[in-house]
Design an enzyme around this catalytic site. Structure first.
Site, mmCIF file in Angstrom:
data_model
loop_
_atom_site.group_PDB
_atom_site.id
_atom_site.type_symbol
_atom_site.label_atom_id
_atom_site.label_comp_id
_atom_site.label_asym_id
_atom_site.label_seq_id
_atom_site.Cartn_x
_atom_site.Cartn_y
_atom_site.Cartn_z
ATOM 1 N N ASP A 277 2.663 0.871 -5.023
ATOM 2 C CA ASP A 277 3.827 0.010 -5.186
ATOM 3 C C ASP A 277 5.031 0.537 -4.393
ATOM 4 O O ASP A 277 5.303 1.740 -4.419
ATOM 5 C CB ASP A 277 4.173 -0.046 -6.680
ATOM 6 C CG ASP A 277 5.406 -0.869 -6.964
ATOM 7 O OD1 ASP A 277 5.370 -2.072 -6.665
ATOM 8 O OD2 ASP A 277 6.397 -0.315 -7.469
ATOM 9 N N GLU A 319 1.601 -1.850 -0.801
ATOM 10 C CA GLU A 319 2.542 -2.963 -0.947
ATOM 11 C C GLU A 319 3.689 -2.675 0.003
ATOM 12 O O GLU A 319 4.560 -1.857 -0.282
ATOM 13 C CB GLU A 319 3.068 -3.071 -2.383
ATOM 14 C CG GLU A 319 3.890 -4.339 -2.565
ATOM 15 C CD GLU A 319 5.205 -4.167 -3.308
ATOM 16 O OE1 GLU A 319 5.859 -5.178 -3.555
ATOM 17 O OE2 GLU A 319 5.618 -3.034 -3.612
HETATM 18 C C1 GLC Z 1 7.228 -4.030 -6.444
HETATM 19 C C2 GLC Z 1 6.745 -5.012 -7.474
HETATM 20 C C3 GLC Z 1 7.913 -5.680 -8.115
HETATM 21 C C4 GLC Z 1 8.801 -4.637 -8.737
HETATM 22 C C5 GLC Z 1 9.147 -3.532 -7.744
HETATM 23 C C6 GLC Z 1 9.752 -2.346 -8.416
HETATM 24 O O1 GLC Z 1 7.877 -4.625 -5.400
HETATM 25 O O2 GLC Z 1 5.883 -5.932 -6.885
HETATM 26 O O3 GLC Z 1 7.507 -6.620 -9.058
HETATM 27 O O4 GLC Z 1 9.968 -5.237 -9.210
HETATM 28 O O5 GLC Z 1 8.024 -3.067 -7.058
HETATM 29 O O6 GLC Z 1 8.764 -1.508 -8.940
#
Ligand code: GLC
Length: 620
Positions: A277, A319
């Site tokens: 993430d 991500e």
């Molecule tokens: C990522 C997640 C999102 C979250 C962020 C903070 O972007 O997809 O939903 O708010 O991380 O952890």
């Protein structure tokens, strides 16, 4: 040594050196990678003694790893491209919204099997504060499942059952921050300097101001600023996301080793894919925008090597919600790979842009750019997930096509909130920022494609068109390089959940518009001819049939083709001497693709398409 694994994250006490003496597999894997791993570690941490601890953590995790997972490791070492198979088909969902708990989800696996899923991404389910937890992205304990969702035992039982059904479980590893209620944060708050060094804590605004001068804001509207004042600690703490999410300090080797231990513990519960993430944010450096710094890549590369040593069945999905030019770096190089796959954010955004504008030029250019990446780059294609759509289009390309980036962005977010004349969409803005005029969009696929509006206005022709849009988007997405992932509910055309506005804990975050309980009553209609649910369900089954074709082999050649009509996307897939042509008309009017054959690729000269129609043709 006996296998000491239990469903809790028990760790055997063993050193890497001792294990390498007694276990050939571990010894071989370690020997092949240790030099690189150590040199990367030293680049970040100099002669810090934690390297030994890191290696011991790997040995302990290996010792703890259940036998069936070790078998999976061995078989995946023989088939390292398993996640590129043509039959890969994914879904993402919240455990609680879909089933209530991990145990109940385990009883719903038939619904997943009915869709031939091979990949299931469960949204964060580790221990989190309630009710404010950013959809589970504020984690209080990286080693324990949230008691409201289940237990570690339930998770291990679920992953085993899923594996039996041919479904690999993906879980987030939220690397950038912990919840402010994590035990490290609490110790920091209580004044312990050792734990304050796990985060970025400052007595006054001097350093925070220096960061703020260059670091952009993630949630300018819902959580402005990159630092939060902590009364108890009497210090400012870095919180790039929500104030209750404290950014971790990866300059501290203790943080790195502790987090890696948790990754390995989760892998031993049967997690096969880690969604790392917000990974571009994990390294901070004063004077920079704190995104995509080289040290991030060193850390990801170390994670990859660590997994290859301990649990090579497990893969990394990054991500990376960044401009396209930043993406490629996250794959590393073929010799020094980092992530196995990435979210195909830019194609997702470009698909929605093409749909609103009826113009595929930006989309086509973007597909070309991604297709030009080396073969080891692989994508998870999707239309919607739990997050908003952030309109990160390629501004250079827009300008070269005579499109004004800011005006186009404003058009898109207003279009998808239904505020542009002629818009069929029903969505909402997310984090509108007056200063930059930036905003993102929320809503479910069906609602953004026009189904909701057509249902409310009882407009049958509009409804038919909305369905065609929805299917067109799914087909185009599933035709591209990578594998498709649905957002749970899209397979039955689930509409927006406006009821979040009545809930004081959820009303502030418009992403909740597309985060509502799975509608089992509507899902039951998938068996009834003519229903929305049935038609989409069949549409999804057709996607899987389409992907059964040999042209979806991992090494197939995928390229766009000129359709001589900016409304039509043409993509060619070729494997051996077989060619598939995918044609997708993004316009609300009939169009004709005119195709030129070239070399080995012989295509029909002209193909007519109705509004929002797609065709997949075998060209032999
Ligand atoms: C990522 C997640 C999102 C979250 C962020 C903070 O972007 O997809 O939903 O708010 O991380 O952890």
């Amino acid at each position: 040594m006996a296998n000491t694994h239990t469903a809790d994250m028990h760790t055997a006490d063993i050193s890497a050196a001792a294990l390498a003496q007694s276990d050939e597999t571990f010894a071989e894997r370690l020997e092949a990678r240790e030099a690189e791993l150590e040199s990367l570690f030293r680049m970040l941490y100099g002669d810090a003694p934690e390297f030994d601890e890191f290696e011991d953590a790997m040995a302990e995790a290996y010792e703890d790893r259940p036998e069936d997972l070790k078998e999976l490791d061995k078989s995946r070492e023989q088939t390292p491209d398993w996640y590129k198979r043509g039959d890969m088909f994914g879904m993402t969902m919240y455990t609680d919204l879909f089933a209530g708990s991990l145990r109940k989800l385990a009883n719903r696996i038939d619904y997943l099997k009915e869709q031939d899923l091979t990949y299931l991404h469960l949204m964060p389910l580790l221990k989190m504060p309630h009710p404010n937890n950013d959809g589970g992205y504020a984690i209080e304990d990286f080693d324990t499942v949230d008691p409201l969702i289940g237990s570690n035992k339930d998770l291990a039982a679920l992953t085993k059952k899923l594996r039996g059904a041919g479904i690999s479980l993906c879980l987030d590893f939220v690397m950038n921050h912990t919840a402010s209620t994590h035990r490290w944060a609490k110790a920091a708050e209580a004044g312990d300097p050792e734990y304050q060094d796990y985060y970025f804590c400052y007595d006054d605004r001097t350093v925070p101001d220096e960061y703020d001068a260059v670091v952009p804001q993630v949630f300018p509207n819902t959580a402005p600023g990159n630092f939060t004042w902590n009364e108890k600690m009497d210090k400012w703490v870095m919180t790039q996301f929500y104030p209750f999410q404290w950014d971790l300090n990866y300059r501290n080797p203790k943080v790195f080793v502790a987090m890696m231990r948790s990754v390995l513990g989760l892998a031993n519960l049967g997690v096969e894919i880690f969604r790392i993430d917000a990974v571009p944010y994990i390294w901070k450096e004063l004077g920079t925008n704190c995104r995509n710094l080289p040290q991030v890549h060193t850390i990801v590369r170390m994670m990859r090597i660590m997994l290859e040593i301990v649990c090579p069945a497990v893969v990394l999905k990054g991500e990376v919600v960044m401009a396209p030019k930043e993406l490629a770096a996250y794959f590393g190089t073929p010799e020094h790979p980092e992530c196995h796959m990435l979210y195909n954010v830019s194609i997702m955004v470009n698909l929605w842009s093409a749909l609103a504008s009826g113009d595929v030029r930006l989309l086509k250019t973007q597909i070309d750019k991604l297709n030009a990446l080396p073969e080891h780059c692989w994508f998870v294609n999707y239309l919607r997930c739990h997050d908003d759509i952030g309109w990160g289009l390629d501004e250079d390309v827009e300008e070269s096509l005579g499109i004004d980036p800011l005006k186009h962005k404003e058009f898109l977010y207003h279009f998808y909130e239904g505020a542009v004349p002629g818009s069929w969409s029903m969505g909402e803005l997310y984090n509108y920022d007056e200063a930059s005029r930036d905003a993102r969009s929320c809503g479910t696929t069906a609602s953004l494609c026009g189904v909701e509006k057509a249902v409310i206005t009882h407009d049958r022709p509009a409804y038919e068109k909305a369905l065609r849009r929805d299917l067109l988007m799914h087909r185009a997405m599933a035709f591209l390089r990578g594998f498709p992932m649905l957002n749970c509910g899209d397979e039955i055309g689930q509409l927006n959940g406006w009821e979040y506005k009545e809930d004081p804990d959820r009303v502030e975050d418009s992403r909740n518009l597309h985060r509502s309980p799975f509608d089992w009553r509507k899902a039951a209609k998938r068996g009834t001819e003519g229903t929305l649910q049935r038609r989409l369900w069949e549409g999804m089954a057709e996607l899987r049939d389409m992907r059964d074709d040999p042209c979806f082999a991992p090494d197939a050649w995928v390229t766009t083709w000129d359709a001589h009509d900016d409304r039509v996307l043409a993509v060619v897939r070729r494997s051996g001497d077989r060619t598939l042509l995918g044609l997708f008309n993004f316009a609300d009017a009939s169009a004709a693709a005119t195709l030129d054959s070239d070399g080995d690729v012989s295509l029909p000269r002209r193909v007519e398409l109705a509004a929002y129609e797609s065709k997949v043709l075998v060209c032999d």
